[in-house]
Design a protein around this motif. Structure first.
Motif, PDB file in Angstrom:
ATOM      1  N   THR A   1       5.575   7.156   2.050  1.00 43.68           N
ATOM      2  CA  THR A   1       4.356   7.850   1.643  1.00 43.68           C
ATOM      3  C   THR A   1       3.222   7.574   2.622  1.00 43.68           C
ATOM      4  O   THR A   1       2.107   8.050   2.424  1.00 43.68           O
ATOM      5  CB  THR A   1       3.926   7.380   0.238  1.00 43.68           C
ATOM      6  N   LEU A   2       3.498   6.794   3.665  1.00 44.45           N
ATOM      7  CA  LEU A   2       2.460   6.443   4.642  1.00 44.45           C
ATOM      8  C   LEU A   2       2.125   7.636   5.538  1.00 44.45           C
ATOM      9  O   LEU A   2       2.892   8.605   5.620  1.00 44.45           O
ATOM     10  CB  LEU A   2       2.930   5.268   5.503  1.00 44.45           C
ATOM     11  N   LEU A   3       1.008   7.542   6.233  1.00 44.05           N
ATOM     12  CA  LEU A   3       0.565   8.620   7.114  1.00 44.05           C
ATOM     13  C   LEU A   3       1.572   8.885   8.221  1.00 44.05           C
ATOM     14  O   LEU A   3       2.273   7.981   8.682  1.00 44.05           O
ATOM     15  CB  LEU A   3      -0.793   8.263   7.730  1.00 44.05           C
ATOM     16  N   CYS A   4       1.602  10.128   8.690  1.00 39.32           N
ATOM     17  CA  CYS A   4       2.552  10.495   9.749  1.00 39.32           C
ATOM     18  C   CYS A   4       1.926  10.391  11.132  1.00 39.32           C
ATOM     19  O   CYS A   4       2.539  10.772  12.115  1.00 39.32           O
ATOM     20  CB  CYS A   4       3.074  11.907   9.509  1.00 39.32           C
ATOM     21  N   THR A   5       0.721   9.875  11.219  1.00 41.42           N
ATOM     22  CA  THR A   5       0.008   9.858  12.503  1.00 41.42           C
ATOM     23  C   THR A   5       0.238   8.594  13.319  1.00 41.42           C
ATOM     24  O   THR A   5      -0.199   8.512  14.457  1.00 41.42           O
ATOM     25  CB  THR A   5      -1.503  10.008  12.252  1.00 41.42           C
ATOM     26  N   SER A   6       0.917   7.607  12.743  1.00 43.26           N
ATOM     27  CA  SER A   6       1.076   6.330  13.440  1.00 43.26           C
ATOM     28  C   SER A   6       2.549   5.968  13.591  1.00 43.26           C
ATOM     29  O   SER A   6       3.368   6.321  12.752  1.00 43.26           O
ATOM     30  CB  SER A   6       0.397   5.206  12.645  1.00 43.26           C
ATOM     31  N   PRO A   7       2.876   5.221  14.654  1.00 40.26           N
ATOM     32  CA  PRO A   7       4.235   4.673  14.741  1.00 40.26           C
ATOM     33  C   PRO A   7       4.345   3.433  13.856  1.00 40.26           C
ATOM     34  O   PRO A   7       3.364   2.713  13.634  1.00 40.26           O
ATOM     35  CB  PRO A   7       4.380   4.309  16.220  1.00 40.26           C
ATOM     36  N   TYR A   8       5.520   3.202  13.342  1.00 33.57           N
ATOM     37  CA  TYR A   8       5.788   2.048  12.479  1.00 33.57           C
ATOM     38  C   TYR A   8       6.917   1.230  13.079  1.00 33.57           C
ATOM     39  O   TYR A   8       7.724   1.726  13.874  1.00 33.57           O
ATOM     40  CB  TYR A   8       6.158   2.516  11.067  1.00 33.57           C
ATOM     41  N   LEU A   9       6.979  -0.027  12.671  1.00 35.11           N
ATOM     42  CA  LEU A   9       8.037  -0.922  13.114  1.00 35.11           C
ATOM     43  C   LEU A   9       8.776  -1.404  11.873  1.00 35.11           C
ATOM     44  O   LEU A   9       8.170  -1.988  10.975  1.00 35.11           O
ATOM     45  CB  LEU A   9       7.451  -2.095  13.893  1.00 35.11           C
TER      46      LEU A   9
ATOM     47  N   SER B   1       0.133  -7.691   7.738  1.00 34.06           N
ATOM     48  CA  SER B   1       0.934  -7.567   6.516  1.00 34.06           C
ATOM     49  C   SER B   1       1.759  -6.290   6.538  1.00 34.06           C
ATOM     50  O   SER B   1       1.339  -5.286   7.127  1.00 34.06           O
ATOM     51  CB  SER B   1       0.020  -7.539   5.289  1.00 34.06           C
ATOM     52  N   PRO B   2       2.918  -6.301   5.878  1.00 40.41           N
ATOM     53  CA  PRO B   2       3.713  -5.074   5.806  1.00 40.41           C
ATOM     54  C   PRO B   2       2.978  -4.010   4.999  1.00 40.41           C
ATOM     55  O   PRO B   2       2.210  -4.314   4.095  1.00 40.41           O
ATOM     56  CB  PRO B   2       5.008  -5.512   5.117  1.00 40.41           C
ATOM     57  N   LEU B   3       3.247  -2.747   5.335  1.00 43.62           N
ATOM     58  CA  LEU B   3       2.622  -1.620   4.643  1.00 43.62           C
ATOM     59  C   LEU B   3       3.506  -1.078   3.528  1.00 43.62           C
ATOM     60  O   LEU B   3       3.020  -0.476   2.574  1.00 43.62           O
ATOM     61  CB  LEU B   3       2.325  -0.498   5.643  1.00 43.62           C
TER      62      LEU B   3
ATOM     63  N   PHE C   1      13.881  -4.791   3.726  1.00 43.59           N
ATOM     64  CA  PHE C   1      13.397  -3.838   4.722  1.00 43.59           C
ATOM     65  C   PHE C   1      11.883  -3.787   4.614  1.00 43.59           C
ATOM     66  O   PHE C   1      11.337  -3.485   3.549  1.00 43.59           O
ATOM     67  CB  PHE C   1      13.983  -2.448   4.459  1.00 43.59           C
ATOM     68  N   LEU C   2      11.196  -4.095   5.709  1.00 43.38           N
ATOM     69  CA  LEU C   2       9.733  -4.114   5.733  1.00 43.38           C
ATOM     70  C   LEU C   2       9.228  -3.188   6.836  1.00 43.38           C
ATOM     71  O   LEU C   2       9.736  -3.198   7.957  1.00 43.38           O
ATOM     72  CB  LEU C   2       9.227  -5.535   5.981  1.00 43.38           C
ATOM     73  N   LEU C   3       8.213  -2.409   6.489  1.00 40.23           N
ATOM     74  CA  LEU C   3       7.630  -1.452   7.430  1.00 40.23           C
ATOM     75  C   LEU C   3       6.221  -1.904   7.796  1.00 40.23           C
ATOM     76  O   LEU C   3       5.373  -2.101   6.921  1.00 40.23           O
ATOM     77  CB  LEU C   3       7.601  -0.065   6.784  1.00 40.23           C
ATOM     78  N   PHE C   4       5.992  -2.084   9.093  1.00 39.62           N
ATOM     79  CA  PHE C   4       4.702  -2.543   9.605  1.00 39.62           C
ATOM     80  C   PHE C   4       4.064  -1.455  10.461  1.00 39.62           C
ATOM     81  O   PHE C   4       4.764  -0.613  11.028  1.00 39.62           O
ATOM     82  CB  PHE C   4       4.884  -3.784  10.492  1.00 39.62           C
ATOM     83  N   GLN C   5       2.753  -1.530  10.600  1.00 38.74           N
ATOM     84  CA  GLN C   5       2.065  -0.707  11.591  1.00 38.74           C
ATOM     85  C   GLN C   5       2.473  -1.227  12.962  1.00 38.74           C
ATOM     86  O   GLN C   5       2.387  -2.430  13.225  1.00 38.74           O
ATOM     87  CB  GLN C   5       0.557  -0.853  11.418  1.00 38.74           C
ATOM     88  N   GLN C   6       2.932  -0.359  13.833  1.00 42.10           N
ATOM     89  CA  GLN C   6       3.321  -0.801  15.168  1.00 42.10           C
ATOM     90  C   GLN C   6       2.084  -0.840  16.064  1.00 42.10           C
ATOM     91  O   GLN C   6       1.350   0.151  16.152  1.00 42.10           O
ATOM     92  CB  GLN C   6       4.356   0.145  15.767  1.00 42.10           C
ATOM     93  N   PRO C   7       1.832  -1.980  16.718  1.00 41.93           N
ATOM     94  CA  PRO C   7       0.657  -2.057  17.611  1.00 41.93           C
ATOM     95  C   PRO C   7       0.736  -1.021  18.726  1.00 41.93           C
ATOM     96  O   PRO C   7       1.825  -0.662  19.187  1.00 41.93           O
ATOM     97  CB  PRO C   7       0.747  -3.483  18.184  1.00 41.93           C
ATOM     98  N   ASP C   8      -0.426  -0.540  19.165  1.00 40.57           N
ATOM     99  CA  ASP C   8      -0.480   0.469  20.236  1.00 40.57           C
ATOM    100  C   ASP C   8       0.185  -0.032  21.513  1.00 40.57           C
ATOM    101  O   ASP C   8       0.804   0.737  22.237  1.00 40.57           O
ATOM    102  CB  ASP C   8      -1.940   0.854  20.534  1.00 40.57           C
TER     103      ASP C   8
ATOM    104  N   PRO D   1       0.796  -1.237   0.000  1.00 37.58           N
ATOM    105  CA  PRO D   1       0.000   0.000   0.000  1.00 37.58           C
ATOM    106  C   PRO D   1       0.825   1.283   0.000  1.00 37.58           C
ATOM    107  O   PRO D   1       0.434   2.283  -0.580  1.00 37.58           O
ATOM    108  CB  PRO D   1      -0.839  -0.095   1.273  1.00 37.58           C
ATOM    109  N   GLY D   2       1.961   1.286   0.673  1.00 37.46           N
ATOM    110  CA  GLY D   2       2.810   2.484   0.729  1.00 37.46           C
ATOM    111  C   GLY D   2       4.155   2.209   0.091  1.00 37.46           C
ATOM    112  O   GLY D   2       4.418   1.112  -0.388  1.00 37.46           O
ATOM    113  N   HIS D   3       5.007   3.217   0.107  1.00 34.82           N
ATOM    114  CA  HIS D   3       6.359   3.063  -0.435  1.00 34.82           C
ATOM    115  C   HIS D   3       7.367   3.318   0.670  1.00 34.82           C
ATOM    116  O   HIS D   3       7.153   4.171   1.539  1.00 34.82           O
ATOM    117  CB  HIS D   3       6.601   4.029  -1.591  1.00 34.82           C
ATOM    118  N   LEU D   4       8.460   2.579   0.629  1.00 38.02           N
ATOM    119  CA  LEU D   4       9.586   2.817   1.520  1.00 38.02           C
ATOM    120  C   LEU D   4      10.766   3.194   0.634  1.00 38.02           C
ATOM    121  O   LEU D   4      11.342   2.346  -0.036  1.00 38.02           O
ATOM    122  CB  LEU D   4       9.915   1.577   2.359  1.00 38.02           C
TER     123      LEU D   4
END
Length: 197
Positions: A47-55, A157-159, A115-122, A14-17
């Motif tokens: 290109t992902l949103l800046c409102t969330s932490p990523y792992l 899944s990775p973003l 290199f994989l970027l995931f949504q980091q759980p709260d 969905p996004g780009h790294l």
């Protein structure tokens, strides 16, 4: 294997790294870099949103440890994106990270680095059964199972992602990697991780 299956799918995420090293160009998936350029921590942008932490998870799936094909973890980092530039920076509130280890393919070889970027759980916290990965040593990082790690932490899944080859002198010789990877560490199951927390 998760790492191998994802390679052709990186561009469909969905996004780009976007990434580059201080002395390299912006890396297109599948590029080859000389080992000397990959020593410093890379510059990352998304290109992902800046409102969330990523792992961020960075691995080398082409390692031969004796007679065993295995995976080495090179980096585990909590990141946030700058809202103006998309540049990723270390999440100041995170302590559960595994410091960056530069690529180290053997002489006259080249390895893939994914290199994989995931949504980091709260509620992200590294389970006790993964604390052995924190030291920046080969002994601590060899035998890493990314599929198990993703499942145990519920990352989904990775973003976004990127991957490249790093060559270490001479004509590149592709690594012959077995289709299955053996983990050299004790398995960390989702049940055991929940019990520890």
């Amino acid at each position: 294997m998760l790492s191998t299956l994802l390679l052709p799918l990186v561009s469909a995420l969905p996004g780009h790294l976007y990434m580059r090293y201080p002395n390299s160009w912006w890396i297109t998936p599948g590029d080859t870099l000389p080992i000397a350029e990959t020593k410093p921590i890379p510059i990352l942008q998304t290109t992902l949103l800046c409102t969330s932490p990523y792992l961020l998870l960075a691995i080398d799936p082409d390692v031969q440890y004796g007679t065993t094909s295995t995976i080495v973890l090179h980096w585990l980092q909590s990141l946030r994106a700058d809202c103006q530039t998309g540049l990723l920076y270390e999440d100041p509130g995170s302590e559960q990270t595994a410091a960056y280890i530069p690529p180290q393919p053997p002489k006259r070889s080249h390895h893939r680095y994914i290199f994989l970027l995931f949504q980091q759980p709260d509620d992200y916290e590294l389970p006790e059964c993964y604390k052995h990965i924190l030291p920046a040593t080969k002994e601590a990082r060899v035998g890493f199972d990314p599929k198990e790690f993703v499942e145990v932490l519920g990352l989904g899944s990775p973003l976004a992602g990127n991957w490249f080859y790093v060559e270490n002198g001479g004509e590149p010789v592709a690594s012959e990697v077995a289709p299955t990877t053996t983990s050299l560490k004790v398995a960390c199951t989702s049940a055991s991780a929940r019990k520890e927390l």
